[in-house]
Motif scaffolding. Sequence first.
Motif, short mmCIF file in Angstrom:
data_model
loop_
_atom_site.label_atom_id
_atom_site.label_comp_id
_atom_site.label_asym_id
_atom_site.label_seq_id
_atom_site.Cartn_x
_atom_site.Cartn_y
_atom_site.Cartn_z
N VAL A 178 -3.60 22.79 0.36
CA VAL A 178 -2.23 22.55 -0.11
C VAL A 178 -2.16 22.75 -1.63
O VAL A 178 -1.21 23.36 -2.14
N LYS A 179 -3.16 22.23 -2.35
CA LYS A 179 -3.18 22.42 -3.80
C LYS A 179 -3.22 23.90 -4.15
O LYS A 179 -2.51 24.35 -5.06
N ALA A 180 -4.05 24.66 -3.43
CA ALA A 180 -4.16 26.09 -3.71
C ALA A 180 -2.85 26.82 -3.42
O ALA A 180 -2.59 27.89 -3.99
N ALA A 181 -2.03 26.25 -2.53
CA ALA A 181 -0.72 26.84 -2.21
C ALA A 181 0.39 26.27 -3.08
O ALA A 181 1.57 26.50 -2.82
N GLY A 182 0.02 25.52 -4.12
CA GLY A 182 1.00 24.99 -5.06
C GLY A 182 1.72 23.75 -4.61
O GLY A 182 2.75 23.39 -5.19
N GLY A 183 1.20 23.06 -3.60
CA GLY A 183 1.90 21.92 -3.04
C GLY A 183 1.37 20.57 -3.50
O GLY A 183 0.41 20.47 -4.27
N VAL A 184 2.01 19.53 -3.00
CA VAL A 184 1.72 18.13 -3.32
C VAL A 184 1.42 17.39 -2.02
O VAL A 184 2.09 17.62 -1.01
N THR A 185 0.41 16.51 -2.03
CA THR A 185 -0.03 15.85 -0.80
C THR A 185 0.17 14.33 -0.87
O THR A 185 -0.14 13.70 -1.89
N VAL A 186 0.66 13.77 0.25
CA VAL A 186 0.87 12.33 0.39
C VAL A 186 0.36 11.91 1.75
O VAL A 186 0.71 12.51 2.77
N PHE A 187 -0.48 10.89 1.78
CA PHE A 187 -1.04 10.35 3.03
C PHE A 187 0.08 9.60 3.76
O PHE A 187 0.59 8.60 3.27
N ALA A 188 0.46 10.08 4.94
CA ALA A 188 1.56 9.47 5.70
C ALA A 188 1.11 8.19 6.39
O ALA A 188 0.00 8.11 6.93
N HIS A 189 2.00 7.18 6.35
CA HIS A 189 1.80 5.88 7.05
C HIS A 189 0.32 5.51 7.19
O HIS A 189 -0.20 5.40 8.32
N PRO A 190 -0.39 5.29 6.08
CA PRO A 190 -1.84 5.10 6.14
C PRO A 190 -2.31 3.84 6.84
O PRO A 190 -3.47 3.75 7.26
N ALA A 191 -1.43 2.84 6.97
CA ALA A 191 -1.84 1.57 7.59
C ALA A 191 -1.08 1.29 8.87
O ALA A 191 -0.88 0.14 9.25
N ALA A 192 -0.67 2.35 9.58
CA ALA A 192 0.08 2.18 10.83
C ALA A 192 -0.89 1.86 11.96
O ALA A 192 -1.18 2.69 12.83
N SER A 193 -1.38 0.64 11.97
CA SER A 193 -2.45 0.26 12.89
C SER A 193 -2.02 0.27 14.34
O SER A 193 -2.86 0.42 15.24
N LYS A 194 -0.72 0.14 14.61
CA LYS A 194 -0.28 0.14 16.01
C LYS A 194 -0.46 1.51 16.64
O LYS A 194 -0.42 1.65 17.86
N ARG A 195 -0.68 2.56 15.81
CA ARG A 195 -0.92 3.90 16.33
C ARG A 195 -2.38 4.11 16.71
O ARG A 195 -2.73 5.12 17.31
N GLY A 196 -3.26 3.18 16.32
CA GLY A 196 -4.69 3.32 16.58
C GLY A 196 -5.48 2.97 15.33
O GLY A 196 -4.99 2.30 14.43
N HIS A 197 -6.72 3.42 15.28
CA HIS A 197 -7.58 3.13 14.14
C HIS A 197 -7.00 3.74 12.88
O HIS A 197 -6.40 4.83 12.90
N THR A 198 -7.17 3.06 11.75
CA THR A 198 -6.68 3.55 10.47
C THR A 198 -7.84 3.92 9.56
O THR A 198 -8.97 3.47 9.75
N VAL A 199 -7.55 4.73 8.56
CA VAL A 199 -8.55 5.19 7.61
C VAL A 199 -8.87 4.06 6.63
O VAL A 199 -7.95 3.43 6.10
N PRO A 200 -10.14 3.78 6.36
CA PRO A 200 -10.45 2.71 5.41
C PRO A 200 -10.02 3.06 3.99
O PRO A 200 -9.91 4.22 3.61
N GLU A 201 -9.79 2.01 3.20
CA GLU A 201 -9.34 2.22 1.83
C GLU A 201 -10.37 2.96 0.99
O GLU A 201 -10.02 3.69 0.05
N SER A 202 -11.64 2.83 1.34
CA SER A 202 -12.67 3.57 0.60
C SER A 202 -12.49 5.08 0.77
O SER A 202 -12.71 5.85 -0.17
#
Length: 285
Positions: A178-202
């Motif tokens: 995305v960076k190479a294509a000139g874009g900006v990235t945002v992690f969507a709903h990072p703590a939406a635990s009801k959807r399943g396992h979430t990514v750790p803060e580390s």
Amino acid sequence: MRIDLHTHSTASDGTDTPAELVRNAAAAGLDVVALTDHDTTRGHAEALAALPSGLTLVTGAELSCRIDGVSMHLLAYLFDPEEPALLAERELVRDDRVPRAKAMIAKLNELGVPVTWDQVARIARGGSVGRPHVASALVELGVVRSVDEAFTGNWLADGGRAHVGKHETDPFEAIRLVKAAGGVTVFAHPAASKRGHTVPESAIADMAAAGLDGIEVDHMDHDPDTRARLRGLAGELNLLATGSSDYHGTRKTVALGEYATDPEVYGEITRRATGAFPVPGAGGA
């Protein structure tokens, strides 16, 4: 200024066409809306053609990623949609959706659920097929009462009885593309635990070091305590904190603009982007 940076149309798993979505966004009093369909930019042209005066469109996509066995979504804004490497990766993910849906249908049939590919394809209305379309088929058949109920271990949740994996991009590679294509990235709903396992803060910290621009803080799947924790994490990691509805039309109960992004944060997103630029409406069809 009201800004909603996460919405879906019939180009993926929303129920509004792209034209309907921008008209509904204007009617809801939004000043800025981002169209972020799953792994596709197919709805952008229709949305731009119908863009009402007074509404600005941010083009984007929600990219399917996986890290250490955990699925996650990465919102990508204002990238060049024709950049070859990112386009090829999006096509890999998108092309895996039909065989995946058919495999889920086969599992459901084994469980005694009479769902068919024709039914799911009709619900998808030509859009990029995903689990929500299969979930909607289960609602139609009376197997579950709601799409949310279909996303449980009994049915379609990660590891569920009818779940089937798909091709998902490594988030560090997605950030790089995305960076190479000139874009900006945002992690969507990072703590939406009801959807399943979430990514750790580390891991979020590692992504921030790799160039992640922000995290989606204000979201229907984050309770007030979670939003406060994520806002603090964004501050610690020097990440932008966004807010969005994750609107899917009638497939979800959330309304356009129910959660919003601060205008200063939006301004920083647009300053960082070089692949594309927000488009102000001139009174679409």
